[in-house]
Write a protein that holds these residues in place. Structure first.
Motif, PDB file in Angstrom:
ATOM      1  N   LEU A 156       0.816  -1.219   0.000  1.00  0.00           N
ATOM      2  CA  LEU A 156       0.000   0.000   0.000  1.00  0.00           C
ATOM      3  C   LEU A 156       0.849   1.269   0.000  1.00  0.00           C
ATOM      4  O   LEU A 156       0.375   2.331  -0.396  1.00  0.00           O
ATOM      5  N   SER A 157       2.087   1.162   0.428  1.00  0.00           N
ATOM      6  CA  SER A 157       2.966   2.331   0.536  1.00  0.00           C
ATOM      7  C   SER A 157       3.768   2.601  -0.738  1.00  0.00           C
ATOM      8  O   SER A 157       4.330   3.679  -0.896  1.00  0.00           O
ATOM      9  N   ILE A 158       3.817   1.634  -1.633  1.00  0.00           N
ATOM     10  CA  ILE A 158       4.570   1.786  -2.884  1.00  0.00           C
ATOM     11  C   ILE A 158       3.646   2.376  -3.944  1.00  0.00           C
ATOM     12  O   ILE A 158       2.550   1.862  -4.165  1.00  0.00           O
ATOM     13  N   ASP A 159       4.084   3.443  -4.579  1.00  0.00           N
ATOM     14  CA  ASP A 159       3.296   4.066  -5.642  1.00  0.00           C
ATOM     15  C   ASP A 159       3.076   3.027  -6.732  1.00  0.00           C
ATOM     16  O   ASP A 159       4.036   2.489  -7.290  1.00  0.00           O
ATOM     17  N   LYS A 160       1.815   2.748  -7.039  1.00  0.00           N
ATOM     18  CA  LYS A 160       1.531   1.622  -7.940  1.00  0.00           C
ATOM     19  C   LYS A 160       1.903   1.882  -9.389  1.00  0.00           C
ATOM     20  O   LYS A 160       2.017   0.939 -10.169  1.00  0.00           O
ATOM     21  N   GLU A 161       2.140   3.128  -9.772  1.00  0.00           N
ATOM     22  CA  GLU A 161       2.540   3.417 -11.149  1.00  0.00           C
ATOM     23  C   GLU A 161       3.984   3.909 -11.240  1.00  0.00           C
ATOM     24  O   GLU A 161       4.756   3.420 -12.046  1.00  0.00           O
ATOM     25  N   GLY A 162       4.348   4.868 -10.403  1.00  0.00           N
ATOM     26  CA  GLY A 162       5.655   5.504 -10.516  1.00  0.00           C
ATOM     27  C   GLY A 162       6.764   4.889  -9.698  1.00  0.00           C
ATOM     28  O   GLY A 162       7.913   5.320  -9.772  1.00  0.00           O
ATOM     29  N   THR A 173       8.520   3.793  -5.911  1.00  0.00           N
ATOM     30  CA  THR A 173       8.863   4.569  -4.718  1.00  0.00           C
ATOM     31  C   THR A 173      10.333   4.350  -4.390  1.00  0.00           C
ATOM     32  O   THR A 173      10.798   3.211  -4.419  1.00  0.00           O
ATOM     33  N   PRO A 174      11.054   5.430  -4.078  1.00  0.00           N
ATOM     34  CA  PRO A 174      12.458   5.256  -3.660  1.00  0.00           C
ATOM     35  C   PRO A 174      12.521   4.391  -2.401  1.00  0.00           C
ATOM     36  O   PRO A 174      11.723   4.584  -1.471  1.00  0.00           O
ATOM     37  N   SER A 175      13.446   3.463  -2.378  1.00  0.00           N
ATOM     38  CA  SER A 175      13.555   2.576  -1.221  1.00  0.00           C
ATOM     39  C   SER A 175      13.826   3.367   0.056  1.00  0.00           C
ATOM     40  O   SER A 175      13.346   2.991   1.129  1.00  0.00           O
ATOM     41  N   THR A 176      14.548   4.476  -0.050  1.00  0.00           N
ATOM     42  CA  THR A 176      14.867   5.281   1.134  1.00  0.00           C
ATOM     43  C   THR A 176      13.636   5.990   1.696  1.00  0.00           C
ATOM     44  O   THR A 176      13.620   6.375   2.858  1.00  0.00           O
ATOM     45  N   ALA A 177      12.596   6.166   0.879  1.00  0.00           N
ATOM     46  CA  ALA A 177      11.376   6.834   1.344  1.00  0.00           C
ATOM     47  C   ALA A 177      10.420   5.855   2.022  1.00  0.00           C
ATOM     48  O   ALA A 177       9.549   6.267   2.785  1.00  0.00           O
ATOM     49  N   VAL A 193      17.622   3.409  -5.455  1.00  0.00           N
ATOM     50  CA  VAL A 193      16.836   2.324  -6.037  1.00  0.00           C
ATOM     51  C   VAL A 193      15.360   2.679  -5.925  1.00  0.00           C
ATOM     52  O   VAL A 193      14.907   3.190  -4.897  1.00  0.00           O
ATOM     53  N   LEU A 194      14.630   2.420  -7.000  1.00  0.00           N
ATOM     54  CA  LEU A 194      13.179   2.584  -6.980  1.00  0.00           C
ATOM     55  C   LEU A 194      12.533   1.209  -6.861  1.00  0.00           C
ATOM     56  O   LEU A 194      12.990   0.251  -7.485  1.00  0.00           O
ATOM     57  N   ILE A 195      11.497   1.119  -6.072  1.00  0.00           N
ATOM     58  CA  ILE A 195      10.756  -0.123  -5.888  1.00  0.00           C
ATOM     59  C   ILE A 195       9.463  -0.006  -6.692  1.00  0.00           C
ATOM     60  O   ILE A 195       8.712   0.959  -6.533  1.00  0.00           O
ATOM     61  N   TYR A 196       9.229  -0.990  -7.552  1.00  0.00           N
ATOM     62  CA  TYR A 196       8.019  -1.024  -8.373  1.00  0.00           C
ATOM     63  C   TYR A 196       7.215  -2.283  -8.053  1.00  0.00           C
ATOM     64  O   TYR A 196       7.801  -3.346  -7.797  1.00  0.00           O
ATOM     65  N   LEU A 197       5.906  -2.164  -8.123  1.00  0.00           N
ATOM     66  CA  LEU A 197       5.042  -3.329  -7.986  1.00  0.00           C
ATOM     67  C   LEU A 197       4.988  -4.068  -9.324  1.00  0.00           C
ATOM     68  O   LEU A 197       4.889  -3.442 -10.380  1.00  0.00           O
ATOM     69  N   THR A 198       5.044  -5.370  -9.266  1.00  0.00           N
ATOM     70  CA  THR A 198       4.812  -6.183 -10.460  1.00  0.00           C
ATOM     71  C   THR A 198       3.294  -6.276 -10.650  1.00  0.00           C
ATOM     72  O   THR A 198       2.514  -5.808  -9.799  1.00  0.00           O
ATOM     73  N   ASP A 199       2.853  -6.880 -11.732  1.00  0.00           N
ATOM     74  CA  ASP A 199       1.414  -7.081 -11.926  1.00  0.00           C
ATOM     75  C   ASP A 199       0.835  -7.902 -10.774  1.00  0.00           C
ATOM     76  O   ASP A 199      -0.247  -7.608 -10.266  1.00  0.00           O
ATOM     77  N   PHE A 200       1.600  -8.921 -10.348  1.00  0.00           N
ATOM     78  CA  PHE A 200       1.186  -9.741  -9.215  1.00  0.00           C
ATOM     79  C   PHE A 200       1.121  -8.888  -7.941  1.00  0.00           C
ATOM     80  O   PHE A 200       0.191  -9.014  -7.135  1.00  0.00           O
ATOM     81  N   GLY A 201       2.097  -8.015  -7.766  1.00  0.00           N
ATOM     82  CA  GLY A 201       2.115  -7.112  -6.614  1.00  0.00           C
ATOM     83  C   GLY A 201       0.909  -6.172  -6.619  1.00  0.00           C
ATOM     84  O   GLY A 201       0.333  -5.878  -5.564  1.00  0.00           O
ATOM     85  N   LYS A 202       0.521  -5.707  -7.805  1.00  0.00           N
ATOM     86  CA  LYS A 202      -0.660  -4.832  -7.914  1.00  0.00           C
ATOM     87  C   LYS A 202      -1.929  -5.580  -7.541  1.00  0.00           C
ATOM     88  O   LYS A 202      -2.821  -5.021  -6.900  1.00  0.00           O
ATOM     89  N   GLU A 203      -2.009  -6.853  -7.924  1.00  0.00           N
ATOM     90  CA  GLU A 203      -3.165  -7.676  -7.531  1.00  0.00           C
ATOM     91  C   GLU A 203      -3.233  -7.792  -6.011  1.00  0.00           C
ATOM     92  O   GLU A 203      -4.290  -7.624  -5.406  1.00  0.00           O
TER      93      GLU A 203
END
Length: 158
Positions: free
Chosen positions: A39-45, A47-51, A88-98
């Motif tokens: 829920l804390s990771i921006d689902k499109e853009g 999120t920086p790991s440090t944030a 490093v930026l953390i991105y959700l995969t499609d599975f992560g978005k589900e």
């Protein structure tokens, strides 16, 4: 919870909430920390790991373990930050978005159930009290007072 200290009530309530979320998350081979991270990771853009640590209120070592587990499960991917090669930026995969949607629905269900049992006025007061406690802590106004009499406390220790 008569004759309980405020910190005891907060701690016992939070532990009950955490236990409830962890029980629900375990049905999906996850944890409350994983759901909160989703829920804390921006689902499109991304999120920086440090944030993420400050956003989630987690220590770096706990966050590192959570992110490693999420990466192993295919929920996230890490990419170099194009604006800062060290980051490093953390991105959700499609599975992560589900799974993020599942986490979101779980949190919304909790909120809706609480709202069905507690009036808007009581919830408003609860939020005000929680915000005041947070402000007192952030401003370091808890232990800087020189003397607190028993009559000044809301709930006295027995």
């Amino acid at each position: 919870m008569k004759d309980k200290t405020i910190d005891y009530i907060l701690r016992a309530t939070w532990q009950a909430v955490a236990r409830m979320y962890n029980e629900e998350a375990s049905k999906y081979d996850a944890s409350m920390a994983t759901g909160f991270a989703l829920l804390s990771i921006d689902k499109e853009g991304g999120t920086p790991s440090t944030a993420l640590g400050p956003k989630m209120g987690m220590e770096a070592t706990s966050l590192t373990r959570t992110l490693k587990s999420m990466e192993d499960k295919g929920l996230i991917i890490r990419k170099k930050n194009p604006e800062d090669g060290r980051g490093v930026l953390i991105y959700l995969t499609d599975f992560g978005k589900e799974k993020r949607e599942l986490s979101k629905n779980t949190v919304l269900k909790f909120n809706e159930t609480v709202k069905q049992h507690i009036s808007d006025e009581k919830l408003k007061h609860f939020i005000e009290v929680a915000e005041t406690i947070n402000e007192l802590i952030q401003e370091k106004n808890i232990f800087t007072q020189t003397e607190i009499s028993e009559s000044d406390s809301i709930i006295s220790l027995k």
